[in-house]
Design an enzyme around this catalytic site. Sequence first.
Site, PDB file in Angstrom:
ATOM      1  N   GLY A  31      17.611 -26.045  20.811  1.00  0.00           N
ATOM      2  CA  GLY A  31      16.719 -26.987  20.148  1.00  0.00           C
ATOM      3  C   GLY A  31      17.146 -27.172  18.707  1.00  0.00           C
ATOM      4  NE  ARG A  34      15.686 -36.062  16.775  1.00  0.00           N
ATOM      5  CZ  ARG A  34      16.419 -37.119  16.448  1.00  0.00           C
ATOM      6  NH1 ARG A  34      17.659 -37.218  16.846  1.00  0.00           N
ATOM      7  NH2 ARG A  34      15.923 -38.088  15.721  1.00  0.00           N
ATOM      8  CB  SER A 152       2.606 -21.737  17.660  1.00  0.00           C
ATOM      9  OG  SER A 152       1.473 -22.393  17.098  1.00  0.00           O
ATOM     10  CE1 TYR A 166       3.705 -25.481  20.915  1.00  0.00           C
ATOM     11  CE2 TYR A 166       1.669 -24.975  19.765  1.00  0.00           C
ATOM     12  CZ  TYR A 166       3.045 -25.049  19.779  1.00  0.00           C
ATOM     13  OH  TYR A 166       3.757 -24.682  18.668  1.00  0.00           O
ATOM     14  CB  ALA A 167      -2.746 -22.474  22.206  1.00  0.00           C
ATOM     15  CB  ALA A 168      -2.249 -20.910  27.266  1.00  0.00           C
ATOM     16  CE  LYS A 170       5.665 -22.525  20.975  1.00  0.00           C
ATOM     17  NZ  LYS A 170       7.138 -22.313  20.947  1.00  0.00           N
TER      18      LYS A 170
END
Length: 274
Positions: A31, A34, A152, A166-168, A170
Amino acid sequence: MQENTPPSRPDPGAGYPPALALVGSRALVVGGTRGLGAAVVRRLAAAGADVWAAGRSAPPTALPARLLLLDATAAEAPGLLADAVAEAGGLDILVHVVGGSSAPAGGHAALTDADWQRELEINLLTAVRIDRALVPALSAATDRGAIVHVGSIQARMPIHDGTLAYAAAKAALRTYSKGLANELAPRGVRVNMVSPGGIENESKSALALRLAQAEGLSPEEGEQKIFDLLGGVPLGRFADPDEIAEAVGFLVSDAAASIVGTELVVDGGTIKTV
Protein backbone atom coordinates in the site's frame (compact mmCIF):
# COMPACT_ATOMS: atom_id res chain seq x y z
CA MET A 1 2.23 -7.54 -11.70
CA GLN A 2 4.11 -4.58 -13.17
CA GLU A 3 7.53 -3.58 -11.87
CA ASN A 4 9.33 -0.24 -12.19
CA THR A 5 12.82 0.78 -11.07
CA PRO A 6 13.29 3.72 -8.69
CA PRO A 7 14.90 7.06 -9.53
CA SER A 8 18.43 7.56 -8.26
CA ARG A 9 18.79 8.88 -4.69
CA PRO A 10 21.61 11.16 -3.58
CA ASP A 11 23.45 10.07 -0.42
CA PRO A 12 20.74 7.83 1.16
CA GLY A 13 20.76 7.82 4.94
CA ALA A 14 22.58 11.14 5.27
CA GLY A 15 21.43 13.14 8.28
CA TYR A 16 20.20 10.15 10.29
CA PRO A 17 22.12 8.99 13.38
CA PRO A 18 23.34 5.38 13.19
CA ALA A 19 20.53 3.98 15.35
CA LEU A 20 17.88 5.46 13.04
CA ALA A 21 19.65 4.90 9.72
CA LEU A 22 18.44 2.03 7.53
CA VAL A 23 21.38 1.81 5.13
CA GLY A 24 21.67 -1.74 3.78
CA SER A 25 18.10 -2.70 4.72
CA ARG A 26 15.60 -3.96 2.17
CA ALA A 27 12.03 -2.82 2.79
CA LEU A 28 8.62 -3.56 1.30
CA VAL A 29 5.70 -1.18 1.91
CA VAL A 30 2.37 -2.77 1.00
CA GLY A 31 0.00 0.00 0.00
CA GLY A 32 3.02 2.21 -0.58
CA THR A 33 2.17 4.10 -3.73
CA ARG A 34 -0.17 6.75 -2.35
CA GLY A 35 -1.08 8.66 0.82
CA LEU A 36 0.36 7.38 4.08
CA GLY A 37 2.07 4.50 2.29
CA ALA A 38 3.96 6.88 0.02
CA ALA A 39 4.99 8.92 3.08
CA VAL A 40 6.38 5.74 4.67
CA VAL A 41 8.28 4.92 1.48
CA ARG A 42 9.89 8.36 1.44
CA ARG A 43 10.82 8.11 5.14
CA LEU A 44 12.44 4.67 4.82
CA ALA A 45 14.28 5.63 1.64
CA ALA A 46 15.56 8.85 3.21
CA ALA A 47 17.04 6.77 6.04
CA GLY A 48 18.88 4.67 3.48
CA ALA A 49 16.66 1.62 2.91
CA ASP A 50 16.27 0.01 -0.49
CA VAL A 51 12.48 0.19 -0.79
CA TRP A 52 9.83 -1.66 -2.78
CA ALA A 53 6.40 0.02 -2.91
CA ALA A 54 3.47 -2.26 -3.72
CA GLY A 55 0.12 -0.80 -4.72
CA ARG A 56 -2.75 -1.00 -7.18
CA SER A 57 -1.95 2.24 -8.98
CA ALA A 58 1.13 4.20 -9.90
CA PRO A 59 2.01 7.07 -7.56
CA PRO A 60 0.97 10.58 -8.65
CA THR A 61 4.58 11.72 -8.20
CA ALA A 62 7.84 9.79 -8.41
CA LEU A 63 8.85 7.78 -5.35
CA PRO A 64 12.36 6.69 -4.30
CA ALA A 65 11.35 3.04 -4.61
CA ARG A 66 10.90 0.15 -6.97
CA LEU A 67 7.23 -0.16 -7.81
CA LEU A 68 5.21 -3.36 -7.76
CA LEU A 69 1.81 -2.62 -9.25
CA LEU A 70 -0.64 -5.20 -7.97
CA ASP A 71 -3.79 -5.58 -5.90
CA ALA A 72 -2.57 -6.64 -2.46
CA THR A 73 -5.98 -8.13 -1.65
CA ALA A 74 -5.86 -10.52 -4.62
CA ALA A 75 -5.27 -14.22 -3.97
CA GLU A 76 -2.09 -14.24 -6.03
CA ALA A 77 -0.53 -11.18 -4.36
CA PRO A 78 1.37 -12.95 -1.53
CA GLY A 79 3.07 -15.28 -3.99
CA LEU A 80 3.99 -12.45 -6.35
CA LEU A 81 5.46 -10.45 -3.48
CA ALA A 82 7.40 -13.46 -2.21
CA ASP A 83 8.85 -13.99 -5.70
CA ALA A 84 9.87 -10.33 -5.94
CA VAL A 85 11.53 -10.47 -2.52
CA ALA A 86 13.43 -13.61 -3.46
CA GLU A 87 14.67 -12.01 -6.67
CA ALA A 88 15.79 -8.94 -4.70
CA GLY A 89 17.88 -11.09 -2.38
CA GLY A 90 15.74 -10.99 0.76
CA LEU A 91 13.80 -8.67 3.04
CA ASP A 92 14.48 -6.87 6.33
CA ILE A 93 11.42 -4.61 6.78
CA LEU A 94 7.75 -5.18 5.95
CA VAL A 95 5.17 -2.42 6.49
CA HIS A 96 1.45 -2.98 5.96
CA VAL A 97 -0.39 0.26 5.13
CA VAL A 98 -3.22 -1.22 3.05
CA GLY A 99 -6.54 -0.50 4.73
CA GLY A 100 -9.55 1.75 4.80
CA SER A 101 -13.31 1.75 4.75
CA SER A 102 -15.87 2.13 2.01
CA ALA A 103 -18.89 0.90 3.99
CA PRO A 104 -22.04 3.04 4.05
CA ALA A 105 -23.05 5.23 6.96
CA GLY A 106 -26.09 4.29 9.01
CA GLY A 107 -24.87 2.03 11.77
CA HIS A 108 -24.77 -1.75 12.03
CA ALA A 109 -28.05 -2.33 10.21
CA ALA A 110 -26.72 -0.65 7.07
CA LEU A 111 -23.81 -3.10 6.81
CA THR A 112 -24.34 -6.17 4.64
CA ASP A 113 -22.32 -9.38 4.77
CA ALA A 114 -20.49 -8.13 1.68
CA ASP A 115 -19.55 -4.90 3.50
CA TRP A 116 -18.19 -6.89 6.43
CA GLN A 117 -16.24 -9.25 4.22
CA ARG A 118 -14.70 -6.39 2.24
CA GLU A 119 -13.60 -4.56 5.38
CA LEU A 120 -12.10 -7.73 6.86
CA GLU A 121 -10.27 -8.56 3.63
CA ILE A 122 -8.54 -5.20 3.27
CA ASN A 123 -7.91 -4.43 6.96
CA LEU A 124 -6.99 -7.86 8.35
CA LEU A 125 -6.77 -10.82 6.01
CA THR A 126 -4.51 -9.17 3.45
CA ALA A 127 -1.85 -8.61 6.12
CA VAL A 128 -2.29 -12.15 7.46
CA ARG A 129 -1.74 -13.71 4.04
CA ILE A 130 1.22 -11.53 3.09
CA ASP A 131 2.90 -12.09 6.47
CA ARG A 132 2.54 -15.84 5.98
CA ALA A 133 4.24 -15.61 2.59
CA LEU A 134 7.06 -13.26 3.62
CA VAL A 135 7.99 -14.21 7.19
CA PRO A 136 10.45 -16.87 5.94
CA ALA A 137 12.43 -14.15 4.15
CA LEU A 138 12.32 -11.89 7.20
CA SER A 139 13.41 -14.72 9.50
CA ALA A 140 16.50 -15.14 7.34
CA ALA A 141 17.48 -11.49 7.90
CA THR A 142 19.92 -12.28 10.75
CA ASP A 143 18.06 -10.70 13.68
CA ARG A 144 17.13 -7.63 11.64
CA GLY A 145 13.60 -8.46 10.59
CA ALA A 146 10.83 -5.97 11.40
CA ILE A 147 7.12 -5.88 10.62
CA VAL A 148 4.85 -2.91 11.24
CA HIS A 149 1.07 -3.16 10.88
CA VAL A 150 -0.78 0.13 10.51
CA GLY A 151 -3.88 -0.05 12.67
CA SER A 152 -6.28 2.58 13.96
CA ILE A 153 -7.43 4.01 17.28
CA GLN A 154 -10.88 2.81 16.23
CA ALA A 155 -9.77 -0.63 17.41
CA ARG A 156 -10.32 0.83 20.91
CA MET A 157 -12.90 3.54 20.28
CA PRO A 158 -15.04 2.48 17.31
CA ILE A 159 -17.25 4.91 15.43
CA HIS A 160 -20.54 3.09 14.96
CA ASP A 161 -21.81 5.29 12.14
CA GLY A 162 -19.98 4.37 8.95
CA THR A 163 -16.86 2.51 10.09
CA LEU A 164 -17.98 -0.17 12.54
CA ALA A 165 -16.76 -3.06 10.37
CA TYR A 166 -13.47 -1.25 9.80
CA ALA A 167 -13.02 -0.76 13.54
CA ALA A 168 -13.74 -4.43 14.24
CA ALA A 169 -11.24 -5.52 11.59
CA LYS A 170 -8.55 -3.22 13.03
CA ALA A 171 -9.24 -4.61 16.51
CA ALA A 172 -8.64 -8.09 15.11
CA LEU A 173 -5.44 -6.85 13.43
CA ARG A 174 -4.27 -5.49 16.78
CA THR A 175 -4.77 -8.85 18.46
CA TYR A 176 -3.17 -10.73 15.57
CA SER A 177 -0.18 -8.36 15.57
CA LYS A 178 0.42 -8.92 19.30
CA GLY A 179 0.26 -12.69 18.95
CA LEU A 180 2.54 -12.68 15.91
CA ALA A 181 5.05 -10.54 17.82
CA ASN A 182 5.31 -13.16 20.57
CA GLU A 183 5.74 -15.93 18.00
CA LEU A 184 8.37 -14.26 15.83
CA ALA A 185 10.56 -12.47 18.40
CA PRO A 186 12.60 -15.63 19.13
CA ARG A 187 13.27 -15.85 15.38
CA GLY A 188 14.71 -12.34 15.25
CA VAL A 189 11.66 -10.63 13.74
CA ARG A 190 10.14 -7.73 15.68
CA VAL A 191 6.44 -7.05 15.11
CA ASN A 192 4.82 -3.78 16.18
CA MET A 193 1.84 -1.61 15.28
CA VAL A 194 1.34 2.07 14.58
CA SER A 195 -2.24 3.22 15.20
CA PRO A 196 -3.13 6.66 13.86
CA GLY A 197 -6.13 8.66 14.90
CA GLY A 198 -7.42 11.03 12.27
CA ILE A 199 -5.13 11.50 9.26
CA GLU A 200 -5.25 14.60 7.10
CA ASN A 201 -5.75 12.80 3.78
CA GLU A 202 -8.22 11.83 1.06
CA SER A 203 -9.75 9.04 3.15
CA LYS A 204 -10.77 11.51 5.87
CA SER A 205 -12.41 13.73 3.25
CA ALA A 206 -14.23 10.75 1.75
CA LEU A 207 -15.57 9.65 5.15
CA ALA A 208 -16.69 13.20 5.93
CA LEU A 209 -18.54 13.29 2.63
CA ARG A 210 -20.28 9.94 3.29
CA LEU A 211 -21.38 11.12 6.73
CA ALA A 212 -22.56 14.45 5.32
CA GLN A 213 -24.58 12.85 2.53
CA ALA A 214 -26.21 10.38 4.94
CA GLU A 215 -27.45 13.20 7.19
CA GLY A 216 -27.96 16.03 4.71
CA LEU A 217 -24.98 18.01 6.01
CA SER A 218 -22.45 20.18 4.23
CA PRO A 219 -18.94 18.71 3.64
CA GLU A 220 -17.60 21.04 6.34
CA GLU A 221 -20.24 19.80 8.79
CA GLY A 222 -19.30 16.23 7.84
CA GLU A 223 -15.70 16.92 8.83
CA GLN A 224 -16.80 18.44 12.12
CA LYS A 225 -18.93 15.34 12.75
CA ILE A 226 -15.77 13.19 12.61
CA PHE A 227 -14.18 15.36 15.30
CA ASP A 228 -17.37 15.14 17.36
CA LEU A 229 -17.62 11.35 17.02
CA LEU A 230 -14.02 11.08 18.24
CA GLY A 231 -14.83 13.25 21.23
CA GLY A 232 -12.49 15.96 20.01
CA VAL A 233 -8.75 16.03 19.32
CA PRO A 234 -6.80 17.88 22.05
CA LEU A 235 -4.04 18.80 19.62
CA GLY A 236 -6.69 20.54 17.51
CA ARG A 237 -5.84 18.83 14.22
CA PHE A 238 -5.37 15.48 12.55
CA ALA A 239 -1.88 14.09 11.96
CA ASP A 240 0.02 14.68 8.75
CA PRO A 241 1.02 11.43 6.97
CA ASP A 242 4.71 12.33 7.35
CA GLU A 243 4.30 12.44 11.14
CA ILE A 244 2.93 8.90 11.16
CA ALA A 245 5.68 7.77 8.80
CA GLU A 246 8.23 8.98 11.36
CA ALA A 247 6.73 6.59 13.91
CA VAL A 248 7.06 3.71 11.45
CA GLY A 249 10.65 4.69 10.64
CA PHE A 250 11.52 4.61 14.33
CA LEU A 251 9.95 1.21 15.00
CA VAL A 252 11.81 -0.53 12.16
CA SER A 253 15.18 0.99 13.15
CA ASP A 254 17.83 -0.21 15.59
CA ALA A 255 16.70 2.59 17.93
CA ALA A 256 13.69 0.36 18.68
CA ALA A 257 15.69 -2.88 18.83
CA SER A 258 14.05 -4.02 22.10
CA ILE A 259 10.51 -2.87 21.28
CA VAL A 260 8.33 -5.87 20.46
CA GLY A 261 4.57 -6.26 20.33
CA THR A 262 3.81 -2.64 21.12
CA GLU A 263 1.24 -0.26 19.68
CA LEU A 264 2.45 3.28 19.05
CA VAL A 265 -0.56 5.61 18.96
CA VAL A 266 -0.33 8.80 16.89
CA ASP A 267 -3.63 10.55 17.54
CA GLY A 268 -3.08 14.05 18.92
CA GLY A 269 -4.44 12.92 22.30
CA THR A 270 -7.77 11.61 20.99
CA ILE A 271 -7.70 8.54 23.25
CA LYS A 272 -8.07 10.11 26.67
CA THR A 273 -8.18 6.98 28.83
CA VAL A 274 -5.19 5.34 30.53
